[in-house]
Scaffold this motif. Structure first.
Motif, PDB file in Angstrom:
ATOM      1  N   SER A   1      20.430  30.902 -34.690  1.00  0.00           N
ATOM      2  CA  SER A   1      19.448  31.269 -35.710  1.00  0.00           C
ATOM      3  C   SER A   1      20.183  31.881 -36.890  1.00  0.00           C
ATOM      4  CB  SER A   1      18.447  32.287 -35.156  1.00  0.00           C
ATOM      5  OG  SER A   1      17.639  31.723 -34.152  1.00  0.00           O
TER       6      SER A   1
ATOM      7  N   SER B   1      12.761  29.903 -38.656  1.00  0.00           N
ATOM      8  CA  SER B   1      13.429  28.636 -38.995  1.00  0.00           C
ATOM      9  C   SER B   1      12.507  27.704 -39.780  1.00  0.00           C
ATOM     10  CB  SER B   1      13.927  27.929 -37.728  1.00  0.00           C
ATOM     11  OG  SER B   1      12.836  27.527 -36.910  1.00  0.00           O
TER      12      SER B   1
ATOM     13  N   SER C   1      21.416  25.915 -30.530  1.00  0.00           N
ATOM     14  CA  SER C   1      21.790  26.153 -31.924  1.00  0.00           C
ATOM     15  C   SER C   1      21.465  27.590 -32.314  1.00  0.00           C
ATOM     16  CB  SER C   1      21.065  25.186 -32.868  1.00  0.00           C
ATOM     17  OG  SER C   1      21.548  23.872 -32.709  1.00  0.00           O
TER      18      SER C   1
ATOM     19  N   ILE D   1      25.401  24.601 -35.148  1.00  0.00           N
ATOM     20  CA  ILE D   1      24.405  23.614 -34.742  1.00  0.00           C
ATOM     21  C   ILE D   1      24.963  22.807 -33.571  1.00  0.00           C
ATOM     22  CG2 ILE D   1      23.031  21.624 -35.439  1.00  0.00           C
ATOM     23  CD1 ILE D   1      22.214  24.202 -36.839  1.00  0.00           C
TER      24      ILE D   1
ATOM     25  N   CYS E   1      25.724  28.990 -39.642  1.00  0.00           N
ATOM     26  CA  CYS E   1      24.945  28.661 -38.445  1.00  0.00           C
ATOM     27  C   CYS E   1      25.616  27.558 -37.640  1.00  0.00           C
ATOM     28  CB  CYS E   1      23.539  28.217 -38.867  1.00  0.00           C
ATOM     29  SG  CYS E   1      22.391  27.949 -37.507  1.00  0.00           S
TER      30      CYS E   1
ATOM     31  N   PRO F   1      17.971  24.290 -35.915  1.00  0.00           N
ATOM     32  CA  PRO F   1      18.367  25.689 -36.098  1.00  0.00           C
ATOM     33  C   PRO F   1      17.377  26.652 -35.432  1.00  0.00           C
ATOM     34  CG  PRO F   1      18.617  24.478 -38.152  1.00  0.00           C
ATOM     35  CD  PRO F   1      17.931  23.552 -37.195  1.00  0.00           C
TER      36      PRO F   1
END
Length: 262
Positions: free
Chosen positions: A64, A185, A62, A12, A10, A57
């Protein structure tokens, strides 16, 4: 300056407004919004602090991921701080952002200097159970909106954040990057409630709005009574995110809280 890091699978996104020789202040937004909710606050704070803003997230810019959520934020924060040689920080956390800051302070107690918690509650003593019980029926309503009218889903959170049209519009604008997938999230966030007993007491400025949910106001009162180094303040004519409705007052009172820690 804009940055991003890769945590597991992921990406960020975060921003640092560097101000050398000034204290580090991290601003963590609530569920369904993004760092842009703090845009006006950044203007007034950046002369007194080196600011770090992070999109959680699945929020803002950012990414997912089914493998990364709010539960991972303490480790994400540590990764960011280590990469910039940031040793300790003050936090402003709104709702879930304040839960993340508490969890960070539990895991890395030497790195948390203070927390300003807005419209939130304690991660300790099973306080979350009463919150969840009071909000149980609301989950069905939000589930319907999530399936059939996602704009109404986001508008519901905006209506809880601010009582002014301007504040609600700012919240809706900040939720632009929030999608149906982003809801997941929250999965695993109960990790924070299982960290154990508090391992120290940092200065805590606890803030709630006059028109916030009663269960949140009750949780704030309870937390003030049982925790050292805690200041509780209620803001008139405000809902949960008090800085949307009372921006000047919040800024002034926050600075006073920080200066009193020096």
């Amino acid at each position: 300056m804009d940055y991003s890091i890769r945590f597991k699978d992921c990406e960020i996104y975060y921003v640092i407004h560097k101000n050398d020789l000034k204290p580090n202040l991290v601003l963590l937004h609530s569920f369904s919004s993004s760092m842009s909710i703090y845009d006006q606050l950044v203007i007034t704070l950046k002369k007194d602090f080196s600011l770090i803003l992070i999109d959680l997230p699945g929020h803002g810019k950012s990414e997912s991921s089914k493998n990364v959520g709010l539960k991972d934020m303490p480790e994400i924060l540590k990764t960011i701080f280590d990469s910039h040689n940031i040793k300790d920080v003050h936090f402003i956390g709104s709702q879930e952002g304040a839960l993340i800051a508490q969890a960070f302070g539990h895991i890395y107690p030497a790195r948390l200097k203070s927390l300003t918690a807005i419209g939130s509650y304690s991660i300790y003593d099973n306080d979350y159970k009463k919150i969840e019980k009071e909000r149980f029926i609301r989950k069905f309503k939000l589930g319907f909106f999530w399936l059939f009218s996602f704009n109404k889903f986001k508008a519901y959170y905006a209506s809880k954040a601010s009582q002014t049209d301007t504040g609600k519009e700012r919240f809706m604008k900040s939720s632009k990057g929030f999608t149906r997938k982003s809801v997941f999230s929250l999965s695993g966030i109960k990790r924070f409630y299982k960290l154990g007993k508090p391992n120290g007491f940092y200065p805590l400025y606890l803030v709630c709005g006059e028109h916030d949910d009663d269960v949140i106001k009750d949780a704030c009162l309870l937390l003030e009574q049982k925790r050292q180094k805690t200041i509780l303040e209620g803001y008139n004519k405000a809902r949960s995110l008090v800085f949307l409705d009372q921006s000047r007052t919040f800024h002034e009172h926050f600075l006073t809280f920080i200066k009193n820690q020096a």
